[in-house]
Design a protein around this motif. Structure first.
Motif, PDB file in Angstrom:
ATOM      1  N   ARG A   1       0.715  -1.142   0.038  1.00 56.27           N
ATOM      2  CA  ARG A   1       0.059   0.025  -0.040  1.00 56.27           C
ATOM      3  C   ARG A   1       0.949   1.290  -0.062  1.00 56.27           C
TER       4      ARG A   1
ATOM      5  N   GLU B   1      -0.581   4.742  -1.068  1.00 55.00           N
ATOM      6  CA  GLU B   1      -1.653   5.499  -0.485  1.00 55.00           C
ATOM      7  C   GLU B   1      -1.032   6.737   0.090  1.00 55.00           C
TER       8      GLU B   1
ATOM      9  N   HIS C   1     -10.370   1.626  -3.183  1.00 59.56           N
ATOM     10  CA  HIS C   1      -9.840   3.098  -3.505  1.00 59.56           C
ATOM     11  C   HIS C   1     -10.456   3.859  -4.284  1.00 59.56           C
TER      12      HIS C   1
END
Length: 322
Positions: free
Chosen positions: A177, A180, A263
């Motif tokens: 991730r 992010e 997302h």
């Protein structure tokens, strides 16, 4: 299949995209993707010496070009010469011409700069892209694994040379991730959407590598990319996700893909496959919305194995520039 606009553009892409980085020797996969409503396809000039693009060019014979969102990219070495890699004006233009021949098309929908080139001014690259846009050979531009700072440089150059910059393609999955923290927020601010790459973590999140065993014919058997992830402790946690997937009525692959698509900046998850059946299964992850309980269970089970450090964007450091 569901479709989303990528970034601030009007271009609609399928939530599941098919990429042929490692599996371009399976032409049936393209047919299965088209049957499932997949419109968006990813390849690159350097993949297997151009064979990946050639395979797509053959597979799309008879398919109406306007039905496809065809993405290819440039950066990696395509030959032994000093100008056969990177993002110089010379290489960008020469590489695209080769791509168009292999893909049997007169234009590419999204032309991706697959890594940041420390040896070439960003302005030089985007001036070349501007010329290609005016010639109708590319419709949009994108990046892949660029840092937030590099994306801001790209935005400035794109505005200066009137290049429609609409996408970035980071590695992004339940386990990885990294995008992010910085890349995704910057992308949202400048109108750049995300094509999520490697959403199945090289197949690890499908649960097929139980106890570290590498099945014959699997990606890890053919290529070493997945093997660093075959840690017993991690595989135990991944196996626990099987119960989460079962409760949600999904396969493990569908759970992983649906998670990626939660997302808000991700327009499409790019996934390969070894068989047409895998393509059909993956495509069913489109349109699925996971509730908070599922997302919380995923976070709890994967715990410290989730990588979030923004310094780990898969962009080569300046010291290793090609």
């Amino acid at each position: 299949m569901e479709y989303r606009r990528i970034g601030a553009s009007g271009l609609a892409v399928s939530e599941i995209a098919y990429g042929n980085w490692l599996t371009h020797d399976a032409p049936g996969c393209v047919a299965a993707a088209l049957d499932a409503g997949v419109t968006t396809f990813h390849t690159a000039a350097a993949w297997d010496g151009g064979a990946a693009e050639t395979a797509f060019g053959q597979a799309f014979s008879g398919v109406r070009r306007d039905e496809l969102v065809l993405c290819t990219g440039v950066f990696w070495p395509e030959g032994p010469g000093p100008n056969d890699a990177g993002l110089s004006r010379k290489h960008v233009i020469a590489s695209l011409e080769g791509s168009l021949r292999r893909l049997r098309t007169d234009h590419v929908d999204v032309y991706q700069l697959l890594r940041f080139d420390y040896r070439t001014p960003v302005a030089e690259t985007f001036l070349a892209l501007s010329d290609l846009v005016r010639q109708g050979k590319i419709l949009y531009a994108g990046t892949a694994e660029w840092t937030a700072e590099q994306l801001l440089q790209a935005r400035d150059a794109a505005e200066r040379y009137d290049v429609p910059l609409i996408s970035n393609q980071p590695h992004y999955s339940m386990l990885w991730r990294v995008a992010e923290a910085q890349v995704m927020p910057v992308g949202e601010r400048i109108g750049v959407g995300q094509f999520a790459s490697v959403p199945l973590a090289q197949g690890v999140l499908t649960g097929k590598y139980r106890d570290g065993r590498v099945p014959a014919g699997s990606r890890a058997a053919a290529k070493p990319h997945a093997r660093p992830l075959l840690m017993p402790e991690l595989l135990e946690r991944v196996e626990m996700l099987r119960g989460v997937a079962d409760d949600a009525g999904l396969t493990m692959a569908q759970l992983a893909l649906a998670w990626t698509l939660q997302h808000e900046t991700v327009a499409s998850a790019v996934v390969g496959a070894s068989t047409p059946e895998q393509v059909t299964e993956n495509a069913k992850a489109a349109g699925i919305r996971l509730d908070l309980d599922v997302l919380t269970r995923v976070d709890h089970l994967l715990g410290s194995f989730v990588q979030t450090d923004p310094r780990l964007v898969w962009s080569p450091p300046a010291s290793s520039a090609i």
